[in-house]
Each structure stands twice: as structure tokens, then as C-alpha cells.
Design a protein around this motif. Structure first.
Motif, PDB file in Angstrom:
ATOM      1  N   ILE A  12       0.846  -1.194   0.000  1.00  0.00           N
ATOM      2  CA  ILE A  12       0.000   0.000   0.000  1.00  0.00           C
ATOM      3  C   ILE A  12       0.883   1.246   0.000  1.00  0.00           C
ATOM      4  N   LEU A  13       0.618   2.151  -0.929  1.00  0.00           N
ATOM      5  CA  LEU A  13       1.305   3.442  -0.973  1.00  0.00           C
ATOM      6  C   LEU A  13       0.466   4.466  -0.221  1.00  0.00           C
ATOM      7  N   VAL A  14       1.046   5.099   0.799  1.00  0.00           N
ATOM      8  CA  VAL A  14       0.363   6.138   1.579  1.00  0.00           C
ATOM      9  C   VAL A  14       0.999   7.481   1.247  1.00  0.00           C
ATOM     10  N   VAL A  15       0.179   8.419   0.768  1.00  0.00           N
ATOM     11  CA  VAL A  15       0.681   9.740   0.374  1.00  0.00           C
ATOM     12  C   VAL A  15      -0.065  10.805   1.168  1.00  0.00           C
ATOM     13  N   ASP A  16       0.652  11.465   2.095  1.00  0.00           N
ATOM     14  CA  ASP A  16       0.043  12.511   2.930  1.00  0.00           C
ATOM     15  C   ASP A  16       1.160  13.395   3.443  1.00  0.00           C
ATOM     16  N   ILE A  21      -0.286  11.393  10.433  1.00  0.00           N
ATOM     17  CA  ILE A  21      -1.296  10.562   9.775  1.00  0.00           C
ATOM     18  C   ILE A  21      -0.618   9.403   9.045  1.00  0.00           C
ATOM     19  N   VAL A  22       0.480   9.686   8.380  1.00  0.00           N
ATOM     20  CA  VAL A  22       1.213   8.625   7.673  1.00  0.00           C
ATOM     21  C   VAL A  22       1.630   7.542   8.651  1.00  0.00           C
ATOM     22  N   ARG A  23       2.109   7.959   9.824  1.00  0.00           N
ATOM     23  CA  ARG A  23       2.592   6.989  10.813  1.00  0.00           C
ATOM     24  C   ARG A  23       1.436   6.134  11.338  1.00  0.00           C
ATOM     25  N   VAL A  24       0.308   6.753  11.653  1.00  0.00           N
ATOM     26  CA  VAL A  24      -0.847   6.013  12.174  1.00  0.00           C
ATOM     27  C   VAL A  24      -1.371   5.018  11.127  1.00  0.00           C
ATOM     28  N   VAL A  25      -1.510   5.494   9.892  1.00  0.00           N
ATOM     29  CA  VAL A  25      -2.008   4.623   8.828  1.00  0.00           C
ATOM     30  C   VAL A  25      -1.040   3.471   8.583  1.00  0.00           C
ATOM     31  N   GLU A  26       0.253   3.774   8.559  1.00  0.00           N
ATOM     32  CA  GLU A  26       1.245   2.737   8.290  1.00  0.00           C
ATOM     33  C   GLU A  26       1.232   1.660   9.376  1.00  0.00           C
ATOM     34  N   VAL A  27       1.175   2.075  10.644  1.00  0.00           N
ATOM     35  CA  VAL A  27       1.159   1.113  11.746  1.00  0.00           C
ATOM     36  C   VAL A  27      -0.047   0.196  11.649  1.00  0.00           C
ATOM     37  N   ASN A  28      -1.223   0.754  11.384  1.00  0.00           N
ATOM     38  CA  ASN A  28      -2.436  -0.056  11.321  1.00  0.00           C
ATOM     39  C   ASN A  28      -2.439  -0.991  10.112  1.00  0.00           C
ATOM     40  N   ARG A  30       0.231  -2.286   8.678  1.00  0.00           N
ATOM     41  CA  ARG A  30       1.182  -3.366   8.946  1.00  0.00           C
ATOM     42  C   ARG A  30       0.617  -4.363   9.948  1.00  0.00           C
ATOM     43  N   LEU A  31      -0.138  -3.875  10.946  1.00  0.00           N
ATOM     44  CA  LEU A  31      -0.756  -4.767  11.923  1.00  0.00           C
ATOM     45  C   LEU A  31      -1.731  -5.739  11.262  1.00  0.00           C
ATOM     46  N   HIS A  32      -2.303  -5.334  10.129  1.00  0.00           N
ATOM     47  CA  HIS A  32      -3.282  -6.173   9.426  1.00  0.00           C
ATOM     48  C   HIS A  32      -2.659  -6.906   8.243  1.00  0.00           C
ATOM     49  N   GLY A  33      -1.332  -6.988   8.221  1.00  0.00           N
ATOM     50  CA  GLY A  33      -0.672  -7.844   7.245  1.00  0.00           C
ATOM     51  C   GLY A  33      -0.269  -7.203   5.935  1.00  0.00           C
ATOM     52  N   PHE A  34      -0.392  -5.896   5.819  1.00  0.00           N
ATOM     53  CA  PHE A  34      -0.010  -5.220   4.583  1.00  0.00           C
ATOM     54  C   PHE A  34       1.435  -4.722   4.665  1.00  0.00           C
ATOM     55  N   ASP A  35       2.054  -4.600   3.517  1.00  0.00           N
ATOM     56  CA  ASP A  35       3.343  -3.917   3.418  1.00  0.00           C
ATOM     57  C   ASP A  35       3.039  -2.466   3.038  1.00  0.00           C
ATOM     58  N   VAL A  36       3.892  -1.543   3.429  1.00  0.00           N
ATOM     59  CA  VAL A  36       3.598  -0.118   3.241  1.00  0.00           C
ATOM     60  C   VAL A  36       4.840   0.613   2.742  1.00  0.00           C
ATOM     61  N   MET A  37       4.625   1.536   1.799  1.00  0.00           N
ATOM     62  CA  MET A  37       5.636   2.539   1.473  1.00  0.00           C
ATOM     63  C   MET A  37       4.942   3.893   1.507  1.00  0.00           C
ATOM     64  N   SER A  38       5.645   4.906   1.919  1.00  0.00           N
ATOM     65  CA  SER A  38       5.004   6.208   2.150  1.00  0.00           C
ATOM     66  C   SER A  38       5.728   7.326   1.428  1.00  0.00           C
ATOM     67  N   THR A 116      -9.919   3.646  12.149  1.00  0.00           N
ATOM     68  CA  THR A 116      -8.954   2.755  11.499  1.00  0.00           C
ATOM     69  C   THR A 116      -9.593   1.451  11.018  1.00  0.00           C
ATOM     70  N   SER A 117     -10.609   0.965  11.701  1.00  0.00           N
ATOM     71  CA  SER A 117     -11.270  -0.267  11.253  1.00  0.00           C
ATOM     72  C   SER A 117     -11.989  -0.030   9.930  1.00  0.00           C
ATOM     73  N   GLU A 118     -12.570   1.175   9.750  1.00  0.00           N
ATOM     74  CA  GLU A 118     -13.202   1.500   8.476  1.00  0.00           C
ATOM     75  C   GLU A 118     -12.146   1.601   7.369  1.00  0.00           C
ATOM     76  N   LEU A 119     -10.997   2.196   7.697  1.00  0.00           N
ATOM     77  CA  LEU A 119      -9.920   2.320   6.720  1.00  0.00           C
ATOM     78  C   LEU A 119      -9.487   0.939   6.219  1.00  0.00           C
ATOM     79  N   ILE A 120      -9.255   0.014   7.146  1.00  0.00           N
ATOM     80  CA  ILE A 120      -8.815  -1.329   6.763  1.00  0.00           C
ATOM     81  C   ILE A 120      -9.897  -2.025   5.939  1.00  0.00           C
ATOM     82  N   ALA A 121     -11.157  -1.852   6.357  1.00  0.00           N
ATOM     83  CA  ALA A 121     -12.258  -2.492   5.637  1.00  0.00           C
ATOM     84  C   ALA A 121     -12.362  -1.971   4.209  1.00  0.00           C
ATOM     85  N   ARG A 122     -12.191  -0.664   4.026  1.00  0.00           N
ATOM     86  CA  ARG A 122     -12.276  -0.079   2.678  1.00  0.00           C
ATOM     87  C   ARG A 122     -11.079  -0.485   1.817  1.00  0.00           C
TER      88      ARG A 122
END
Length: 359
Positions: A12-16, A21-28, A30-38, A116-122
Motif C-alpha cells: 500500500i502506498l500512503v501519500v500525505d 497521519i502517515v505513521r498512524v495509517v502505516e502502523v495499522n 502493517r498490523l493487518h498484514g499489509f506492506d507499506v511505502m510512504s 482505522t477499522s473503516e480504513l482497513i475495511a475499505r
């Protein structure tokens, strides 16, 4: 740009421009099994895409230098990532802002502050929709290779009897050579409709239909349904394909194909070759083994004239022991599909088709 390797976590690419916000999104994520680049800006995100291709992008709309709308437009204009799923993050809850993001090419939006649960669900829902869309043939709307293999794998797991039918149009290249690929697509679409009607006609248990690509289709069904499906498809497609030829070619029963040396060959009208693999006679350990046998039988079917169904009748199982009380009862006729269907279309031009370059 390197795509993700099979089996790796989805990237997942996070652009902000807000690092919190980038840190919070990235942590969540990764907790749900995704890899992240920001990235913290549009230009930085574009630079990252030169080296890695993510599976989804989360893009903030309100950024300096290049806002999220412009970044989304640029991503949609780049052929390498034009199909990349994009979810926009916006602090504006106005309908006009949401519409602007969707109009720019975003697939979904989330309003800040978000749960964050809505973010992961979407994220998961958008990835699932994108995966399903990639597995569908754009021409026929049927499931593609990945879904076909998964269907066969599911049959292997359940242990139920099944048959895999590999369907191919004979002399399809000649149609493309004479009429062009546009007309060729019409033949493929006609076969898709014929195959769909055939699979629906057998009722339960439901038969699965997939489009490998080009003029190749796969049906996964119960062995007792093979005869009805293949017979129905052959007769229905023959009627449909006859209407797609130019009147002069349909009336004389063959196409005139000119090779690169200017030699004219008479090539028979299209027919179907179908190869069938059966779980009732062989033990398969992997979907690829089933497809290989069905493909082998399709090649055998192509050696015969007219519409032909080649059924794999080889067995790797020992014969059942005889019953001292008497012979075993024979299976019902419905469970014994024939290896060959009537050859509805055999003309003298078959000989020319076999000796010509487009057989």
C-alpha cells in the motif's frame, strides 16, 4: 518498476503531507498484514513509483505543491499504474469534494478523521474488487485463468467427481486473417454466449465457465453433465457462427485464405475441438495436472475432422474386484458421455484446411 511477487503481502502506498497521519495509517496497515511505502508529497510518490508498483494507493487530497486530485490524474494517465486502485483521504465532507475525487479517477474516499477499522475495511474491499475485475475477461465478462484454477482446486479439495472441458475454435486464425480481429472477437463472444447457455441448461449441480483467453474456454462440471453441455454448445455455436460469415463464404461452406506467397487455400468453416479430463478415472494432485490432461485431449480432438470431443479414458486406478454374487451394475447412461459427438460439419474443404498453412 517492479510488481509484487506472488505470495508477498499486498503493498500500500500512503501519500500525505502530515507525518502523524502517515505513521498512524502505516502502523495499522502493517498490523493487518499489509506492506507499506510512504510519501509526503505528490512528486515524491511519483518518484517511488519508478521503482516499485503498489497494489493500492491512499492519497490525501489537501497537499502543497501537488494536491491529491492532480496526483490521481497523473496516476490515471500513466500506463503502468492506470489501473492502480486509489482511495482519497479528505478532510472535507462536502459532496462536491467527494465528487471531485471520484471524477479524477479515485475508486473510493474516506473522510478525516477516520476510524482505522473503516480504513482497513475499505482497503480490503477495494483490493478485492480490483482483483475480481482483473480476473474477468474484458471481452466476454467471464472469469479468467486465476479463477479457473481456483475452481479446479476447490473441486480437488472437496473430493467430489468432476470433469474439466477445454474448448477451442478450430481454424480461428483463418477467420482473423480473412475478416480481421474485430470479426474474430464476434466469434469469441458468440462462443461465450453458447457456452453460457449450455452450462445453464444442465441445471444443478452448477457448472463453472471460464475464459482462458483468445478462443479458449474451460468448463468445470460433473461428469454426467459433459455430454449435454458439449452437445448443446456445439449445435448452438454452429448456428451462431454461420450468421457471422459473409454471405458468399457461408453459402459455399469455406473461406479463401491467401498466404504470403499469394497462394489461395480453401479452409473449412470453424468447428469446435473439446478435450475432457475426468476425476473418475484418474487421481489428480494439482489443478495444473488436470488442465494438462484436458489440453492434451483437446490436441487429440483437433486431429479429427468436424466438431469433436475427446474424452480421456485412460485410468490410473486398479479395476474394482468382482462381486461373487454377480457382475457390478453398470453406471447409468447419463454418466457415460461419449468420446465423440456427431460431426455436424465435415466438407471436402477439410482436406485443404489440413494441408494449408492455417489448419
Amino acid at each position: 518498476m517492479e510488481p509484487q511477487a506472488a505470495g508477498q503481502a499486498e503493498l500500500i502506498l500512503v501519500v500525505d503531507d502530515d507525518p502523524d497521519i502517515v505513521r498512524v495509517v502505516e502502523v495499522n496497515l502493517r498490523l493487518h498484514g499489509f506492506d507499506v511505502m510512504s510519501a509526503h508529497s505528490g512528486p515524491e510518490a511519483l518518484a517511488l513509483l519508478e521503482h516499485r508498483r503498489p497494489d493500492l494507493a491512499l492519497v490525501d487530497l489537501m497537499m502543497p505543491e501537488m494536491d491529491g486530485l492532480e496526483l490521481t490524474r497523473r496516476l490515471r494517465a500513466d500506463p503502468m499504474v492506470t489501473a492502480l486502485p486509489i482511495i482519497v483521504l479528505t478532510a472535507k465532507a462536502l459532496t462536491s469534494d467527494k465528487v471531485a475525487g471520484l471524477a479524477a479517477g479515485a475508486d473510493d474516499y474516506i473522510v478525516k478523521p477516520f476510524d482505522t477499522s473503516e480504513l482497513i475495511a475499505r482497503v480490503r474491499a477495494t483490493l478485492r474488487r480490483n482483483q475480481e475485475a482483473r480476473e474477468v475477461s474484458p471481452l466476454t465478462g467471464l472469469a479468467g485463468n486465476t479463477r479457473i484454477l481456483r475452481e479446479i482446486a476447490d473441486r480437488l479439495k472437496t473430493g467430489d467427481d468432476y470433469a474439466v472441458c477445454y474448448v477451442d475454435i478450430d481454424r480461428f486464425k483463418s477467420v482473423n486473417d480473412v475478416y480481421g480481429f474485430g470479426r474474430g472477437d464476434q466469434f469469441i463472444s458468440a462462443l461465450a454466449r453458447s457456452m453460457r447457455r449450455a452450462t445453464v441448461s444442465v441445471g444443478l449441480p452448477p457448472a463453472f465457465l471460464g475464459h482462458v483467453g483468445g478462443d479458449d474456454f474451460v468448463v468445470v462440471c460433473h461428469p454426467s453433465q459433459v455430454q449435454e453441455i458439449t452437445s448443446y454448445a456445439i449445435y448452438d455455436f454452429q448456428r451462431a457462427s454461420d450468421a457471422l460469415y459473409d454471405p458468399i463464404d457461408s453459402a459455399r461452406g469455406y473461406l479463401e485464405v491467401v498466404d504470403r506467397r499469394g497462394v489461395v487455400f480453401e479452409v473449412n468453416l470453424v468447428t469446435l475441438s473439446i478435450g475432457v479430463a475426468l476425476s473418475t478415472s484418474r487421481t489428480f494432485g494439482h489443478p495444473g495436472e488436470v488442465v494438462a490432461v484436458a489440453s492434451e485431449m483437446k490436441a487429440a480432438a483437433k486431429k479429427n475432422k468436424g466438431n469433436y470431443v475427446a474424452l480421456d479414458q485412460r485410468s490410473d486406478r486398479p479395476p474394482a474386484p468382482a462381486d461373487p454374487a454377480g457382475p457390478l451394475p453398470r453406471r447409468r447412461p447419463a454418466e457415460d458421455p461419449p468420446a465423440v459427438l456427431p460431426q455436424q460439419r465435415v466438407t471436402e474443404s477439410d482436406t485443404a484446411a489440413e494441408t494449408g498453412p492455417h489448419a
